[in-house]
Design an enzyme around this catalytic site. Structure first.
Site, PDB file in Angstrom:
ATOM      1  N   GLU A 104      45.473  62.678  55.089  1.00 43.30           N
ATOM      2  CA  GLU A 104      45.526  62.174  56.454  1.00 43.30           C
ATOM      3  C   GLU A 104      45.590  63.267  57.521  1.00 43.30           C
ATOM      4  O   GLU A 104      45.070  63.099  58.621  1.00 43.30           O
ATOM      5  CB  GLU A 104      46.733  61.238  56.617  1.00 43.30           C
ATOM      6  CG  GLU A 104      46.657  59.969  55.794  1.00 43.30           C
ATOM      7  CD  GLU A 104      45.553  59.043  56.264  1.00 43.30           C
ATOM      8  OE1 GLU A 104      45.177  59.118  57.453  1.00 43.30           O
ATOM      9  OE2 GLU A 104      45.043  58.252  55.444  1.00 43.30           O
ATOM     10  N   SER A 379      18.757  28.562  42.313  1.00 39.36           N
ATOM     11  CA  SER A 379      17.843  27.732  43.101  1.00 39.36           C
ATOM     12  C   SER A 379      18.410  27.272  44.434  1.00 39.36           C
ATOM     13  O   SER A 379      17.703  26.620  45.198  1.00 39.36           O
ATOM     14  CB  SER A 379      17.411  26.510  42.291  1.00 39.36           C
ATOM     15  OG  SER A 379      16.468  26.893  41.319  1.00 39.36           O
TER      16      SER A 379
END
Length: 908
Positions: A104, A379
């Site tokens: 960080e 489908s």
């Protein structure tokens, strides 16, 4: 003299002015501009700094709890208001401190709250990629932002963040600031603070027990706590851990050897066996957290004290969660505990998310299959990428004819086949979609154009695996995957007159400072209203006549589509889908296993989930039918006509179907297929006493190819079919003396037995005379002469099912003769070596006898030996032909046979 001197002075001044260098002017102007800008920036910066909030010690310890409200304004969750385990700096092992700072803020212990080197790199990135593309926040700045400021990416907030970071560093030590940071950060799985996270993920109460891999995982989690959650996504967790280890080596926190050893660890082996209990409506909260983070520049519902207004319907959410769990009184029977499901309920009218069912796990940490899934849709893709685009761009009708003649092999390595491996020839778009046939879907998409299909799909939120659509995308059989949320959003547009907006869970957010941000997305027209209505109408046929019958709800106007996929190497389907909607709600459901190599023993569970849920949430709520727009017309069409034709006055009702057309494209011409034929003319019948026969003849002048059906009635009795012949004469033998015969002739088309003329009749009376004395000598002569007339040979009778005709034929090799044909006692005389018997009844047996009769000289009227044969007409059966729109296919095993997968063979 004075005037001349004044003139010379003016000239000298003018000369000096012209000689002044231009760069001096530019320099002076630039300096003035910079000074003004500097003063302006300083003034604005001073204003931002003066208006920055004060540093309050109370806000540094705990994050502000957020409130999440349902659609009725009631609070149902308070993220940030959870128990946490606080730690002090002395509790932190050095390996964790090194992992966090390397990831960080590598120079955390060196800078004074802001890192000028990081700011320089971020400035360059922001000029290149736009403001906010890269941050330069130190750990101190992150503490300030999460404690006092909004997460929005604004220059004013960034200036305030840096100013407050400097102030915080002067007031607190580095150790205290790091302690604040690690107590405040959210780590996912409802864990706030590093101590709580260590306990939740690794079961470790003491941070001193953390290993290097565990410390690296914890250091990497705050960037994306949901995505990097090791319970959900161990593979992503490991990638993030490896990034942290690389940073630790780069900043000399560990050696390369130590990093390599840490990378060997198996992430699941590190994790706590007991996962944290799930929080209420956690699947829905996942979507809330995602929307707030994405739409509000990284705002955090777990730490920012927000009031979040959502679209949640708690009643629907609780019912969905009930159905997905293994409860004793559950109406859904799951095959095993491992089978997973994801489910979304939307408001059809506006796209609001009413419920999200993320998985079937009793514990939290499982993947949210409703919003994070990425599986082939099977489908369910067909309305989106084939039928929808074809109506939108080509304005096809629901009757549009497609030739389903064989597997599709144009430009594909492996032919695309129908799920049932059968091909029905020409059929309507409605029928092809209802039966979820692959070949018509890909042919239709090819006709419309794949570019159009891609544009249409993307307008409904569809994201393709590649930049260019593949033909197998049309049947949901490529790498392109969807989630139930994404699929529900697309189907909802069909039920909402073609209007689409991204499904949303959050309507607005209120910040602690009173600021309100509206987040409801703007609707856009994704298709014409005629496309939406016509696709919906065809999907209603899916529910009543096609693959979705098991999900249909009697009494409710509902449209929907099934979808399954196949595996390239295994039998069965790894995924089963159902997506359907009413005018009130849209529901999309997926079922399958986390392991793609495991196939489903039952592909019908989505049908049951849909039916149960839609039935429950539609109770006591009026559900209107879908309203047909003015752009659509319903027209009666003659079946089989191509192109579509209006039925004629003579078209049988069984051959008429109502279909939808875009207004202006409906058929104008009338079919001539069933027009009535011209009747016969000059029909005459005469009795021949000598031969006891009736000779019938007629004329027919029309050009059509016809046969003639001849029927007789005796003394007003029922008309009985006698013969079907191409000739225009017929002889009826062995007639009954003293009776009145009525003879009827009807012309019948050779191409279609349903196309006939009006009947024409004539009558003849048979004279009643005394019985003639038997002349033994004549009989002997007949018998003697009969010896010269041979019997017919090769007598056969065959049933022609298409025209309901018995075709009788024989051979004859002898003197000229006519042939007396008796069919179940009804006789007639013909000249040819064959006869057609029309009107054959199913299940009826027919005995056919043929006797040759001499016509010339000594053989005149002499009879040969009769020959006979028998035939039984088979019983009629319901046809199960593919492509016949009148047939009812057996769909009981349909979904289990449907296919897609990488081979592209999907169902419906």
């Amino acid at each position: 003299m004075a005037d001349k001197s004044q003139t010379r002075t003016a000239r000298r001044k003018q000369k000096k002015t012209k000689k002044k260098p231009i760069w001096k002017k530019i320099l002076v102007a630039s300096l003035i501009f910079v000074l003004v800008i500097g003063l302006g920036v300083a003034a604005v910066g001073t204003y931002w700094i003066v208006t920055a909030p004060d540093i309050e010690a109370s806000k540094l310890s705990d994050p502000l709890a957020s409130q999440v409200l349902d659609k009725d304004g009631d609070v149902f969750a308070t993220p940030g208001d959870q128990k946490r385990t606080k730690i002090e700096y002395d509790d932190l092992p050095q390996i964790l401190v090194d992992a966090v700072t390397a990831t960080e803020d590598a120079r955390f212990f060196e800078h004074s709250g802001i890192d000028l080197r990081r700011i320089g790199g971020a400035v360059i990135a922001n000029f290149t990629n736009g403001f906010g593309s890269e941050g330069a926040s130190t750990i101190t700045q992150q503490v300030v932002e999460k404690s006092f400021l909004s997460p929005e990416k604004k220059i004013s907030l960034k200036v305030q963040e840096q100013w407050l970071a400097l102030k915080l560093e002067r007031k607190y030590s580095k150790e205290e600031i790091l302690e604040m940071y690690l107590n405040k950060i959210f780590y996912g799985s409802n864990a706030y603070g590093v101590a709580r996270a260590a306990d939740v993920y690794f079961g470790k109460k003491e941070l001193s027990e953390l290993t290097l891999p565990e410390a690296a995982i914890l250091a990497g989690l705050p960037q994306r706590p949901t995505a990097y959650n090791p319970f959900k996504n161990p593979e992503l967790t490991k990638k993030r851990m490896n990034t942290v280890l690389t940073l630790m080596v780069r900043h000399n926190k560990i050696t390369q050897e130590e990093a390599d050893e840490a990378r060997k660890v198996d992430i699941p082996s590190l994790l706590n066996e007991s996962k944290p209990d799930s929080i209420k409506y956690d699947a829905f909260l996942d979507q809330v957290r995602k929307e707030v983070s994405e739409k509000l520049d990284g705002a955090d519902i777990d730490t920012d004290g927000l009031k979040i207004h959502t679209t949640l319907d708690k009643n629907i959410q609780e019912h969905v969660e009930f159905l997905l769990k293994d409860k004793e009184n559950s109406p859904i029977s799951y095959p095993d505990e491992e089978m997973q499901a994801g489910m979304v309920v939307l408001d059809t009218k506006n796209g609001a998310i009413r419920s999200i069912g993320g998985n079937r796990s009793e514990k939290a940490g499982g993947l949210n299959y409703a919003i994070d899934l990425n599986r082939q849709p099977g489908s369910t893709a067909k309305p989106i990428l084939s039928y929808g685009p074809a109506i939108e761009y080509d304005k096809i009708s629901t009757y549009h004819q497609i030739n389903d003649d064989k597997p599709y092999d144009e430009g594909v390595e492996t032919p695309i086949r129908n799920w049932n491996r059968q091909y029905g020839g020409w059929m309507s778009a409605r029928y092809a979609l209802a039966q979820s046939l692959n070949v018509p879907a890909v042919k239709l998409a090819k006709e419309t154009g794949l570019d159009n299909a891609q544009e249409f799909g993307e307008g409904l939120g569809y994201k393709f695996d590649n930049d260019q659509i593949d033909i197998r995308d049309v049947i949901g059989g490529t790498g392109t995957g969807v989630s139930p949320l994404q699929l529900a959003g697309a189907y909802r547009a069909f039920g909402n007159e073609g209007i689409y907006n991204e499904p949303y869970a959050v309507t607005k957010v209120e910040f602690p400072d009173g600021k309100v941000v509206e987040l409801q997305p703007k609707p856009e027209a994704a298709m014409s209203d005629y496309t939406a209505y016509m696709v919906t109408d065809m999907l209603k046929s899916v529910m009543t006549e096609g693959t979705g019958k098991e999900a249909n709800i009697p009494g409710l106007h509902v449209a929907g589509k099934t979808g399954t996929t196949n595996h390239t190497e295994l039998e069965g389907s790894p995924d089963s889908w159902f997506s359907g909607y009413t005018t009130n709600y849209t529901i999309s459901i997926w079922t399958g296993y986390n392991d793609y190599n495991k196939t489903l023993p039952n592909t019908k569970i989505p049908h049951a989930l849909f039916k149960n849920t839609m039935t429950e949430i539609s109770k006591d709520k009026e559900t209107a039918d879908f309203e047909k727009p003015n752009s659509v017309v319903e027209v009666a069409v003659e079946k089989g006509s191509q192109p579509a034709r209006l039925p004629s006055d003579f078209t049988p009702s069984s051959q008429i179907v109502k279909e939808l057309f875009v207004k202006g494209t409906e058929p104008k011409k009338t079919s001539e297929k069933y027009d009535e034929l011209d009747p016969v003319s000059d029909l005459k019948a005469s009795y021949d006493k000598e031969s006891n026969t009736i000779d019938v003849k007629w004329k027919y002048d029309a050009d059509e190819k016809v046969n003639f059906e001849v029927s007789t009635s005796v003394d007003g009795g029922e008309m009985q079919s006698l013969s079907s012949t191409e000739d225009k004469t017929i002889q009826i033998s062995e007639v009954e003396k003293g009776a009145e015969y009525t003879i009827q002739v009807v012309a019948v088309s050779s191409e279609s037995s349903s196309m006939k003329s009006e009947p024409v009749t004539t009558s003849v009376n048979i004279t009643d005379e005394e019985e003639e004395e038997e002349d033994t000598e004549e009989e002997n002569e007949e018998e003697d002469s009969a010896e010269n007339i041979p019997a017919v040979s090769g007598l056969s009778a065959k049933y022609n099912e298409e025209n309901s005709i018995i075709d009788v034929s024989w051979n004859y090799n002898g003197p000229p003769a006519s042939f007396e044909v008796s069919v179940n006692g009804q006789t007639q005389s013909v000249q040819s070596n064959g006869i057609e018997i029309s009107g054959a009844s199913p299940g009826q047996s027919y005995t056919i006898q043929v006797t040759p009769i001499g016509q010339e000289g000594a053989n005149k009227d002499a009879k040969g030996e009769p020959q006979s044969t028998q035939i039984t007409v088979p019983e009629s059966q319901n046809e199960e032909t593919n492509g016949n729109e009148d047939s009812q296919e057996d769909q009981s095993n349909e979904d289990n046979q449907e296919e897609s997968g990488e081979e592209g063979q999907n169902e419906g």
